[in-house]
Write a protein that holds these residues in place. Structure first.
Motif, PDB file in Angstrom:
ATOM      1  N   ARG A 113       1.549 -17.919   6.705  1.00 46.70           N
ATOM      2  CA  ARG A 113       1.110 -16.885   5.762  1.00 46.70           C
ATOM      3  C   ARG A 113      -0.047 -17.394   4.911  1.00 46.70           C
ATOM      4  O   ARG A 113      -0.103 -18.569   4.542  1.00 46.70           O
ATOM      5  CB  ARG A 113       2.264 -16.457   4.859  1.00 46.70           C
ATOM      6  N   PHE A 124      -3.827  -9.182  -1.759  1.00 45.26           N
ATOM      7  CA  PHE A 124      -2.398  -8.863  -1.841  1.00 45.26           C
ATOM      8  C   PHE A 124      -2.100  -7.599  -1.036  1.00 45.26           C
ATOM      9  O   PHE A 124      -1.088  -7.517  -0.327  1.00 45.26           O
ATOM     10  CB  PHE A 124      -1.971  -8.674  -3.296  1.00 45.26           C
ATOM     11  N   ALA A 125      -2.997  -6.625  -1.130  1.00 42.52           N
ATOM     12  CA  ALA A 125      -2.823  -5.400  -0.345  1.00 42.52           C
ATOM     13  C   ALA A 125      -2.959  -5.690   1.144  1.00 42.52           C
ATOM     14  O   ALA A 125      -2.233  -5.122   1.973  1.00 42.52           O
ATOM     15  CB  ALA A 125      -3.855  -4.359  -0.767  1.00 42.52           C
ATOM     16  N   VAL A 127      -2.150  -8.408   2.760  1.00 42.22           N
ATOM     17  CA  VAL A 127      -0.909  -9.015   3.233  1.00 42.22           C
ATOM     18  C   VAL A 127       0.173  -7.946   3.398  1.00 42.22           C
ATOM     19  O   VAL A 127       0.927  -7.954   4.383  1.00 42.22           O
ATOM     20  CB  VAL A 127      -0.440 -10.123   2.273  1.00 42.22           C
ATOM     21  N   ARG A 128       0.242  -7.022   2.477  1.00 43.72           N
ATOM     22  CA  ARG A 128       1.257  -5.966   2.561  1.00 43.72           C
ATOM     23  C   ARG A 128       1.027  -5.086   3.800  1.00 43.72           C
ATOM     24  O   ARG A 128       1.969  -4.813   4.558  1.00 43.72           O
ATOM     25  CB  ARG A 128       1.218  -5.097   1.299  1.00 43.72           C
ATOM     26  N   TYR A 129      -0.221  -4.662   4.003  1.00 48.24           N
ATOM     27  CA  TYR A 129      -0.525  -3.831   5.169  1.00 48.24           C
ATOM     28  C   TYR A 129      -0.259  -4.594   6.471  1.00 48.24           C
ATOM     29  O   TYR A 129       0.239  -4.027   7.443  1.00 48.24           O
ATOM     30  CB  TYR A 129      -1.989  -3.380   5.137  1.00 48.24           C
ATOM     31  N   ASP A 131       1.921  -7.043   6.954  1.00 49.65           N
ATOM     32  CA  ASP A 131       3.368  -7.166   7.156  1.00 49.65           C
ATOM     33  C   ASP A 131       3.959  -5.855   7.686  1.00 49.65           C
ATOM     34  O   ASP A 131       4.846  -5.857   8.547  1.00 49.65           O
ATOM     35  CB  ASP A 131       4.052  -7.560   5.851  1.00 49.65           C
ATOM     36  N   GLU A 132       3.473  -4.733   7.177  1.00 48.02           N
ATOM     37  CA  GLU A 132       3.955  -3.443   7.657  1.00 48.02           C
ATOM     38  C   GLU A 132       3.601  -3.245   9.128  1.00 48.02           C
ATOM     39  O   GLU A 132       4.410  -2.739   9.917  1.00 48.02           O
ATOM     40  CB  GLU A 132       3.336  -2.313   6.819  1.00 48.02           C
ATOM     41  N   GLU A 197      -6.018   0.658   4.657  1.00 44.49           N
ATOM     42  CA  GLU A 197      -5.075  -0.055   5.502  1.00 44.49           C
ATOM     43  C   GLU A 197      -5.769  -1.077   6.394  1.00 44.49           C
ATOM     44  O   GLU A 197      -5.152  -2.029   6.877  1.00 44.49           O
ATOM     45  CB  GLU A 197      -4.282   0.929   6.379  1.00 44.49           C
ATOM     46  N   GLY A 200      -5.582  -5.047   6.288  1.00 42.79           N
ATOM     47  CA  GLY A 200      -4.692  -5.886   7.081  1.00 42.79           C
ATOM     48  C   GLY A 200      -5.413  -6.591   8.218  1.00 42.79           C
ATOM     49  O   GLY A 200      -4.932  -7.616   8.731  1.00 42.79           O
TER      50      GLY A 200
END
Length: 450
Positions: A113, A124-125, A127-129, A131-132, A197, A200
């Protein structure tokens, strides 16, 4: 099937992968029906020479053709493969990439990661996208039929055997990852591909670069590769295909990211400018400017920032088609055969004419020269390296591609014509019309459609 050292099969795969595809899916396989008009036969084989000529003469391909064309142009797809063959090999490439990525992740689990230590909200966004997307990919894999799962499991076993003996220098790989983690966030986020998105995709880019560095330790990672790989990811829109296409590209151009390779290219640019404009060359080599370092980024990244983004992509594929370079090689081979045929005429000790055409002068060097010559007066006012850097920075996004291509084409043609004329003057020709025919044919090779 023959294997290459990096685990790439002798035949590779095809398809327009969607942004979230990490397993073989219907959209990827149905893409085998895509065609390139005029260069692909009914079974999906591509005439490579015609493809390269088409790209050069038409100034690139259309955006809708680009993804498929690049898979052939950069060697991920062998031109001799059929669409059916590529549909099967798509699975093989996908599984091999998965196994390669998983292998370095197991050796360095703490680097899987991206470490977020700053206040960059976009990261941060991202990483979130990411992971989704990974969670969705995992779910899609679980929903596959048992037949597909069994086939992929067998391919995975093959890949594990293939890469079983690969060892990593963990310190070198950690250092490469450290630099990648600094460079990836600097990738141009103004591109629509990295918006919302699409953020990501920064993490997808990171995985590709680390996997490449892990399995190509002789090259590793160097600054600038993130921008180059990003170009492939944006066009191909598929992590797996980007890795293999980028790897194919680096097989040919990895030396450019090493000191000796880039130094050689800069030396060639200086030598070409000396041929085309001796006074400008003399000015630039004055005051310790002989290294032409201000051209460094142009040549390394294919003028990525000097033209608007869509034109930079078009220029990259024009330069990569190697059309004029392949022609010059054919001419060189023809002249070599001519010298062999005339060998009996030189037995009296007279020397045959020496080759005057420098085949190391690739078209990208003429693009660079065209930019320099087009801004000749401004360059003549530059008195030191700082002024040169300021000037070249001011060109970012301002150059016109069609105009630059035509000027580079003209310089290339005139250079070839002069060298060919010098060569011909060393031979006794009975019919001067043959010379005129030669130059007419030479000129026809440079006609670019705009």
């Amino acid at each position: 099937m023959e294997e290459s050292p990096n685990g790439k099969p002798g035949l590779q795969a095809e398809g327009r992968c969607r942004r979230r595809v990490a397993a073989v899916s219907a959209p990827a396989l149905s893409a085998c029906r895509l065609t390139l008009a005029g260069v692909m036969d009914a079974e999906g084989r591509v005439d490579e020479s015609r493809l390269r000529g088409h790209i050069f003469r038409n100034g690139g391909v259309t955006p809708s053709e680009r993804g498929l064309a690049w898979r052939f142009l950069f060697g991920m797809y062998p031109c001799s493969s059929t669409a059916l063959e590529r549909s099967f090999l798509q699975e093989q490439l996908l599984v091999r990439y998965r196994v390669m990525k998983k292998k370095w992740q197991q050796f360095l689990p703490s680097t899987v990661r991206l470490q977020l230590n700053g206040t960059d909200a976009e990261l941060f966004a991202a990483v979130r996208y990411f992971d989704e997307r990974e969670a969705q990919t995992l779910q899609e894999a679980q929903d596959q039929s048992e037949e597909v799962k069994d086939r992929l499991a067998f391919l995975e076993l093959q890949a594990q055997i293939l890469f079983e003996r690969v060892k990593f220098d963990l310190e070198e790989l950690r250092e490469a990852i450290r630099i990648i983690d600094k460079d990836v966030p600097r990738t141009n986020r103004d591109l629509s591909y990295y918006q919302e998105e699409g953020l990501g995709n920064l993490l997808v880019l990171r995985n590709i670069l680390i996997t490449y560095a892990a399995f190509h330790p002789e090259v590793g990672y160097a600054q600038g590769m993130n921008d180059l790989c990003s170009r492939f990811l944006e066009v191909l829109d598929c992590e797996v295909d980007t890795f293999w296409s980028f790897s194919c590209y680096m097989e040919k151009f990895s030396r450019d990211f090493m000191a000796d390779g880039l130094h050689r290219k800069i030396e060639l640019e200086a030598a070409l400018l000396k041929e085309l404009d001796p006074p400008l060359y003399a000015h630039l080599v004055r005051d310790n400017m002989e290294r032409f370092t201000f051209c460094h980024r142009w040549l390394l990244l294919g003028f990525q920032r000097e033209f608007k983004h869509s034109d930079a992509l078009r220029l990259f594929e024009i330069l990569s088609c190697d059309h004029l370079e392949l022609i010059s090689q054919k001419v060189d081979r023809a002249r070599y055969q001519e010298r062999l045929d005339q060998k009996h005429c030189t037995e009296d000790g007279s020397e045959s004419p020496q080759q005057t055409f420098n085949t190391d002068f690739t078209f990208e060097l003429f693009i660079c020269a065209a930019v320099l010559l087009d801004n000749r007066e401004s360059l003549l006012h530059c008195r030191d390296d700082v002024q040169l850097i300021q000037f070249t920075s001011s060109l970012q996004g301002r150059l016109d591609l069609n105009s630059t291509l035509k000027k580079a084409e003209s310089h290339f043609y005139n250079y070839c014509k002069r060298c060919a004329w010098d060569y011909m003057n060393g031979h006794r020709r009975a019919n001067s019309i043959k010379d005129e025919d030669f130059f007419y044919q030479l000129r026809s090779l440079f006609i670019l459609k705009r």
